[in-house]
Design a protein around this motif. Structure first.
Motif, mmCIF file in Angstrom:
data_model
loop_
_atom_site.group_PDB
_atom_site.id
_atom_site.type_symbol
_atom_site.label_atom_id
_atom_site.label_comp_id
_atom_site.label_asym_id
_atom_site.label_seq_id
_atom_site.Cartn_x
_atom_site.Cartn_y
_atom_site.Cartn_z
ATOM 1 N N ASN A 108 31.998 41.881 46.434
ATOM 2 C CA ASN A 108 31.647 41.387 45.103
ATOM 3 C C ASN A 108 32.621 40.310 44.635
ATOM 4 O OD1 ASN A 108 29.843 41.637 42.808
ATOM 5 N ND2 ASN A 108 31.605 42.423 41.682
ATOM 6 N N ILE A 109 32.085 39.278 44.013
ATOM 7 C CA ILE A 109 32.866 38.249 43.319
ATOM 8 C C ILE A 109 32.468 38.284 41.851
ATOM 9 C CG2 ILE A 109 33.195 35.769 42.997
ATOM 10 C CD1 ILE A 109 32.941 35.342 45.954
ATOM 11 N N PRO A 110 33.477 38.427 40.934
ATOM 12 C CA PRO A 110 34.918 38.451 41.194
ATOM 13 C C PRO A 110 35.399 39.832 41.613
ATOM 14 C CG PRO A 110 34.522 38.563 38.843
ATOM 15 C CD PRO A 110 33.176 38.388 39.484
ATOM 16 N N GLY A 111 36.627 39.877 42.083
ATOM 17 C CA GLY A 111 37.251 41.124 42.493
ATOM 18 C C GLY A 111 38.233 40.886 43.619
ATOM 19 N N TYR A 112 39.187 41.800 43.753
ATOM 20 C CA TYR A 112 40.173 41.725 44.830
ATOM 21 C C TYR A 112 39.656 42.509 46.031
ATOM 22 C CZ TYR A 112 43.231 40.301 40.989
ATOM 23 O OH TYR A 112 43.779 39.658 39.908
ATOM 24 N N TRP A 113 39.915 42.003 47.229
ATOM 25 C CA TRP A 113 39.413 42.728 48.397
ATOM 26 C C TRP A 113 40.145 44.052 48.603
ATOM 27 C CZ3 TRP A 113 41.082 37.584 50.491
ATOM 28 C CH2 TRP A 113 42.371 37.582 51.033
ATOM 29 N N GLU A 114 41.374 44.165 48.081
ATOM 30 C CA GLU A 114 42.092 45.440 48.176
ATOM 31 C C GLU A 114 41.341 46.554 47.444
ATOM 32 O OE1 GLU A 114 45.600 44.403 50.420
ATOM 33 O OE2 GLU A 114 45.009 46.339 49.624
ATOM 34 N N ASP A 115 40.570 46.183 46.426
ATOM 35 C CA ASP A 115 39.817 47.167 45.649
ATOM 36 C C ASP A 115 38.409 47.380 46.188
ATOM 37 O OD1 ASP A 115 42.010 47.332 43.931
ATOM 38 O OD2 ASP A 115 41.257 45.707 42.654
ATOM 39 N N GLN A 116 38.086 46.731 47.319
ATOM 40 C CA GLN A 116 36.727 46.811 47.853
ATOM 41 C C GLN A 116 36.717 47.147 49.339
ATOM 42 O OE1 GLN A 116 33.841 43.904 46.069
ATOM 43 N NE2 GLN A 116 35.701 42.813 45.462
ATOM 44 N N GLY A 117 37.707 47.942 49.746
ATOM 45 C CA GLY A 117 37.675 48.480 51.097
ATOM 46 C C GLY A 117 38.463 47.725 52.139
ATOM 47 N N ILE A 118 39.129 46.618 51.762
ATOM 48 C CA ILE A 118 39.946 45.875 52.732
ATOM 49 C C ILE A 118 41.402 46.159 52.399
ATOM 50 C CG2 ILE A 118 40.376 43.649 53.822
ATOM 51 C CD1 ILE A 118 37.810 42.622 52.600
ATOM 52 N N ARG A 119 41.984 47.134 53.017
ATOM 53 C CA ARG A 119 43.307 47.611 52.644
ATOM 54 C C ARG A 119 44.423 46.878 53.385
ATOM 55 N NH1 ARG A 119 43.226 50.288 47.890
ATOM 56 N NH2 ARG A 119 41.495 51.755 47.814
ATOM 57 N N ASP A 120 45.510 46.622 52.657
ATOM 58 C CA ASP A 120 46.764 46.138 53.247
ATOM 59 C C ASP A 120 46.553 44.897 54.112
ATOM 60 O OD1 ASP A 120 48.084 48.322 52.073
ATOM 61 O OD2 ASP A 120 47.553 49.596 53.776
ATOM 62 N N LEU A 121 45.723 43.982 53.635
ATOM 63 C CA LEU A 121 45.456 42.774 54.414
ATOM 64 C C LEU A 121 46.069 41.551 53.745
ATOM 65 C CD1 LEU A 121 44.012 41.176 56.669
ATOM 66 C CD2 LEU A 121 42.078 40.941 55.104
ATOM 67 N N ASN A 122 47.005 40.937 54.425
ATOM 68 C CA ASN A 122 47.431 39.583 54.106
ATOM 69 C C ASN A 122 46.872 38.694 55.203
ATOM 70 O OD1 ASN A 122 48.945 40.462 51.898
ATOM 71 N ND2 ASN A 122 50.739 40.842 53.187
ATOM 72 N N GLY A 123 46.166 37.666 54.808
ATOM 73 C CA GLY A 123 45.534 36.824 55.812
ATOM 74 C C GLY A 123 44.461 35.955 55.201
ATOM 75 N N ILE A 124 43.431 35.649 55.996
ATOM 76 C CA ILE A 124 42.369 34.734 55.578
ATOM 77 C C ILE A 124 41.035 35.464 55.607
ATOM 78 C CG2 ILE A 124 41.136 32.606 56.144
ATOM 79 C CD1 ILE A 124 43.769 31.601 57.397
ATOM 80 N N VAL A 125 40.334 35.400 54.492
ATOM 81 C CA VAL A 125 39.016 36.016 54.375
ATOM 82 C C VAL A 125 38.023 34.934 53.965
ATOM 83 C CG1 VAL A 125 37.616 37.743 53.186
ATOM 84 C CG2 VAL A 125 39.996 38.267 53.783
ATOM 85 N N TRP A 126 36.899 34.888 54.672
ATOM 86 C CA TRP A 126 35.839 33.922 54.375
ATOM 87 C C TRP A 126 34.740 34.598 53.564
ATOM 88 C CZ3 TRP A 126 35.454 28.786 56.445
ATOM 89 C CH2 TRP A 126 36.513 28.416 57.276
ATOM 90 N N TYR A 127 34.258 33.892 52.543
ATOM 91 C CA TYR A 127 33.150 34.357 51.710
ATOM 92 C C TYR A 127 31.981 33.385 51.887
ATOM 93 C CZ TYR A 127 36.520 37.273 49.106
ATOM 94 O OH TYR A 127 37.463 38.191 48.736
ATOM 95 N N ARG A 128 30.765 33.929 51.935
ATOM 96 C CA ARG A 128 29.597 33.078 52.177
ATOM 97 C C ARG A 128 28.394 33.599 51.395
ATOM 98 N NH1 ARG A 128 25.286 31.943 55.815
ATOM 99 N NH2 ARG A 128 25.411 29.859 56.765
ATOM 100 N N ARG A 129 27.627 32.653 50.831
ATOM 101 C CA ARG A 129 26.407 33.051 50.118
ATOM 102 C C ARG A 129 25.473 31.849 50.012
ATOM 103 N NH1 ARG A 129 26.016 35.804 44.037
ATOM 104 N NH2 ARG A 129 23.737 35.831 43.905
#
Length: 652
Positions: free
Chosen positions: A272-293
């Motif tokens: 979901n956008i907006p929102g942090y990925w840490e709160d949406q099941g992607i734990r302890d991740l520092n890195g690069i995440v791609w979003y597409r729609r």
């Protein structure tokens, strides 16, 4: 910036400042300048050694001769608010300076909330920009530069700009609203000299002479001006890996990049956008995440220029539409507002892709911010479910094995926005001959990591600036930190609260005023939009300190207390025409503790011009706090002039 680059620039600067071949003026004395009225003025510059200089102003000639180093100066008698005027300087060459006004000049300094231009906040202040028509309010932004070697003679650039229409966009928003308030009352020209740098620490703005009582700081200053030490430090830092080797971003190494509209996504998940990925099941991740729609664009928007608001993103982003890069930011704090060229949006389905890089903490899209695409007449909401895939995972950082040894100190890194005196030398020292009406200071966020030292530094800053500007009682007006971060519903410890308390204690600086802003912040933005209220509250303080107006310029400030049993009666300064609850509810955000310092919420009620505070849970109170949190829930204690009380902590 690399150390050897700084060393080279420093050497070049010393050569240029000591080898004038013709008349040169300080940058501030240039077309459109505003000079301080009603005081003796220093007009200065440089030329060849022993060169004869003639200065002409209002039909009168002033003559002098440069000294053996090429420095020259004139003393101009006090001038009333007036202008425009022309000044000419003649030696081997001739310089004319036009459109000079005499009025009140304010030195505006600090970090990003003083930097933030009207342009950054042009949505909320669109009408202010459109209707700005103040040719006698002028702004001079000092270029961001550093110098570890010592005070410079000359600034590296800058021009005076007028508050007229689009030209007002680069103005500091806080400084502009301050100036507008003062100008509309007196119609006297107002000059704003803006020496501020985002992320800067207070130590960077203090001259070396101010650190006489700080031997550890003096040692750092000496080290920083030693080229051999800097070179060694640079080499050690190069050997110290910032992190283990990083794999490549999968979104950029395939046959088709993930932003390519013909790329076929596989195994992407929903987010979901907006929102942090840490709160949406992607734990302890520092890195690069791609979003597409994919979005369907209506015919009315096709072929039109558009804008995209992507709120704020933690930390960096690159934004693509149909494979075309629309914009990017490299760090988390700027609001994402991108222009979309007319040829990008097409009829039917359009592919939107955001590449987000996060270096620490929660990554993603900050909630409670605007997310939409719009043209003049049409809008598409970008909030909702997108698809995502992780392109790269950053490995955890490792400490340098050298610094882990007990006999080796940790290698320090240069902070070019925080090293002692580094910004003063380059951005303030060059114009200490200039005269000012007062100082506006908005800073502190970068010092919240060690708030206990801040009050001492504030006194040092004010004292040292008053010394170098030869103005021992110049008004010093500063902004207390706003509320920020998650709301606190229980009594808590807080570095931001401690920093605010240090700012409160700094009111012991003579002829100073603090602007309380505990009600103006945003939980999700260290740069809140409401710069107008801050500037206008600073103007109230300016009207009192600099113009001797009889008015209420501050909210309630703790004065004294009396303990009777478990009840504390508190008296305040700046009660104005009376104390009140802003929302009509019970006064909140007071907490009490006994010797154990275990704070509990307290009750509070106004009785006349005093406040009674108590808790039935603490029979022998020893400490009391008000609005003591990063972001207190409801600090509703005000005076009837509508100004909020300052947070505070008192040992009873």
């Amino acid at each position: 910036m690399k150390f050897n680059t700084i060393i080279l620039l420093g050497a070049l600067f010393l050569l240029t400042t000591l080898s004038y071949g013709q008349i040169k003026l300080p940058r501030l004395i240039s077309d459109g300048a505003i000079l301080q009225r009603d005081t003796d003025l220093k007009i200065w510059g440089w030329a060849s050694p022993k060169e004869k200089i003639t200065f002409t102003f209002k039909g009168k000639n002033y003559k002098t001769k440069a000294d053996k180093k090429g420095y020259w100066g004139f003393n101009l008698p006090p001038q009333k608010a007036s202008g425009p005027f022309k000044m000419t300087f003649k030696g081997k060459n001739k310089i004319s300076v036009n459109d000079i006004l005499f009025g009140d000049v304010w030195l505006c300094s600090g970090q990003s909330n003083m930097v933030h231009q009207l342009d950054i906040h042009d949505v909320i202040y669109a009408d202010e920009i459109k209707t700005a028509n103040y040719s006698e309010i002028r702004h001079f932004k000092i270029p961001n530069t550093t110098n570890v070697y010592g005070p410079q003679e000359q600034l590296e650039g800058g021009i005076w700009q007028k508050a007229i229409g689009e030209e007002v966009r680069p103005f500091s928003a806080v400084a502009y609203f301050f100036a507008k308030k003062i100008y509309e009352k007196y119609h006297v020209p107002i000059g704003l000299v803006n020496a501020s740098v985002g992320g800067s620490r207070i130590e960077a703005w203090i001259p070396e002479e101010g650190f006489k009582a700080y031997p550890n700081v003096q040692k750092i200053i000496e080290e920083n001006r030693d080229p051999d030490f800097l070179k060694t430090l640079d080499e050690l830092n190069k050997k110290q890996p910032a992190s283990t080797s990083q794999p490549s971003d999968n979104g950029l190494i395939g046959e088709k990049k993930w932003y390519d509209p013909t790329f076929v996504p596989k195994n992407w998940r929903r987010i979901n956008i907006p929102g942090y990925w840490e709160d949406q099941g992607i734990r302890d991740l520092n890195g690069i995440v791609w979003y597409r729609r994919e979005f369907t664009i209506p015919d009315a928007m096709v072929g039109k220029e558009a804008k995209v608001y992507l709120g704020r993103i933690v930390d960096a982003d690159e934004f693509y539409i149909n494979g075309e890069k629309v914009g990017n930011k490299t760090y988390q704090y700027p609001q994402r507002r991108y222009k979309v060229s007319a040829n990008i949006l097409k009829k039917g389905k359009n592919v939107f892709v955001v590449r987000v890089t996060n270096y620490g903490g929660k990554g993603g899209f900050v909630p409670d911010k605007p997310y939409y695409l719009f043209t003049e007449k049409d809008t598409i909401d970008l909030k909702g479910y997108w698809s995502y895939k992780v392109g790269q995972v950053f490995n955890p950082k490792k400490r340098n094995s050298i610094s882990e040894k007990e006999d080796q100190p940790r290698i320090r890194r240069m902070n070019y926005r925080g090293e002692p005196s580094i910004l003063y030398n380059a951005m303030v020292a060059p114009f200490t001959n200039y005269s000012f009406k007062g100082v506006l200071w908005y800073q502190g966020e970068s010092n919240t990591g060690n708030p206990k030292e801040y009050a001492g530094y504030m006194h040092t800053l004010a004292d040292s600036w008053r010394t170098v500007f030869k103005s021992p009682n110049i008004p010093f007006i500063y902004a207390q930190l706003t509320n920020f971060m998650d709301v606190s519903y229980l009594p808590t410890e807080s570095n931001w609260a401690e920093l605010r308390d240090a700012q409160l204690k700094s009111l012991s600086i003579a002829n100073s005023a603090m602007v309380v802003n505990i009600d103006l912040g945003e939980w999700n933005d260290i740069h809140p939009d409401d710069k107008k209220s801050v500037g206008e509250r600073m103007a109230l303080a300016g009207l009192k300190l600099a113009y001797n107006e009889d008015l209420v310029y501050s909210g309630p400030i703790y004065k004294s207390h009396k303990v009777e049993g478990n009840k504390i009666t508190i008296s305040f300064n700046h009660i104005g025409s009376g104390l009140m609850s802003k929302d009509g509810e019970s006064i909140s955000e007071f907490a009490i503790a006994g010797d154990d310092k275990e704070f509990v919420w307290a009750q509070a009620k106004i009785e006349g011009d005093k406040l009674i505070v108590w808790s039935d849970e603490v029979l022998n109170p020893k400490y009391i706090r008000y609005a003591w949190a990063n972001n207190p829930y409801n600090p509703n204690f005000y005076n009837k002039e509508g100004l909020p009380a300052s947070p505070f902590e008192i040992k009873l």
